[in-house]
Design a protein around this motif. Structure first.
Motif, PDB file in Angstrom:
ATOM      1  N   VAL A  59      -9.812  51.352 -48.780  1.00 39.32           N
ATOM      2  CA  VAL A  59      -9.604  52.114 -50.223  1.00 39.32           C
ATOM      3  C   VAL A  59      -9.430  51.190 -51.815  1.00 39.32           C
ATOM      4  O   VAL A  59      -9.990  51.476 -52.260  1.00 39.32           O
ATOM      5  N   GLN A  60      -8.174  50.045 -51.762  1.00 37.14           N
ATOM      6  CA  GLN A  60      -7.624  49.207 -52.260  1.00 37.14           C
ATOM      7  C   GLN A  60      -8.735  48.519 -53.171  1.00 37.14           C
ATOM      8  O   GLN A  60      -8.912  48.416 -54.112  1.00 37.14           O
ATOM      9  N   LYS A  88      -3.952  57.981 -47.944  1.00 33.76           N
ATOM     10  CA  LYS A  88      -4.439  57.555 -49.213  1.00 33.76           C
ATOM     11  C   LYS A  88      -5.700  58.257 -49.945  1.00 33.76           C
ATOM     12  O   LYS A  88      -7.036  57.997 -49.918  1.00 33.76           O
TER      13      LYS A  88
END
Length: 232
Positions: A59-60, A88
């Motif tokens: 995700v990041q 998330k």
């Protein structure tokens, strides 16, 4: 980046060859370029070479790339294909077009709740653990029917189909077995009234087997971008 362009062309040829062997139209198969661990500059180069669908696992890392490529947002289709933790889901629901890795109903429910109004429905696939590996995410085959019907009923999501990451196998006959199993579940769900159109299966080492068994999206990373460096 001539190597990347050459690699893209080679993968497209592999897809076309496998499609013709299966009596299928190569245009019925979407190439998803899996860009995890590679920089946004590589995505930009692939985009310049005509690639439009990109898959990310983390995700990041993905959000950093989306921010760096905002000028291409209208011409890139972003797919999230990695394990997704419930804490998330919000940025994925807000910024992605597809999620292939829905492995439990709770994740689908959170994505549905967090998809912003005004955006099209989020396209999702249910990940099935077709090989029964303890290390792999995914619903078990016995759970597929109940989970699929529950996900299909959620607002703001559109259930498109199934996804799998089968255990690696050395020869094409062995590779085809788990892909065939996923296709059979897909066919059962369609016969049960679900309007599915997507089989997300096949990677760099087994895309031919996947196409022969009906894949509509193949997720290709190494064969396009090269070997990954996980040291960071």
């Amino acid at each position: 980046m001539p190597d990347l362009i050459h690699n893209l062309d080679a993968v497209r040829e592999r897809i076309a060859f496998a499609a013709r062997a299966a009596g299928r139209d190569p245009r019925s198969i979407t190439l998803l370029a899996v860009s995890k661990t590679f920089p946004s500059e590589d995505i930009r180069a692939a985009h310049l070479a005509g690639q439009r669908a990109f898959g990310e696992n983390y995700v990041q890392e993905a959000l950093t790339k989306l921010d760096a490529l905002t000028d291409l947002r209208d011409s890139i289709e972003w797919h999230f294909i990695g394990p997704l933790q419930s804490n998330k889901t919000r940025p994925v629901a807000e910024r992605f077009d597809w999620v292939h890795s829905v492995d439990r109903l709770k994740i689908a429910q959170r994505l549905a709740e967090q998809r912003p109004e005004g955006l099209p429905p989020l396209n999702v696939c249910i990940q099935v653990n077709v090989s029964g590996e303890a290390s792999k995410s995914g619903v078990t085959p016995s759970e597929v029917t109940d989970v699929a019907h529950a996900v299909a009923a959620l607002p703001t999501l559109r259930l498109r189909g199934l996804m799998a990451i089968p255990e690696p196998a050395a020869d094409i006959d062995a590779q085809r077995t788990p892909h065939r199993a996923l296709r059979e579940w897909f066919d059962r769900l369609r016969a049960d009234g679900l309007a599915l159109d997507t089989l997300s299966m096949g990677m760099s080492g087994d895309l031919e087997a996947a196409v022969l068994e009906g894949a509509t999206i193949v997720r290709i990373g190494t064969a396009i971008f090269g070997a990954r460096d996980y040291s960071n």
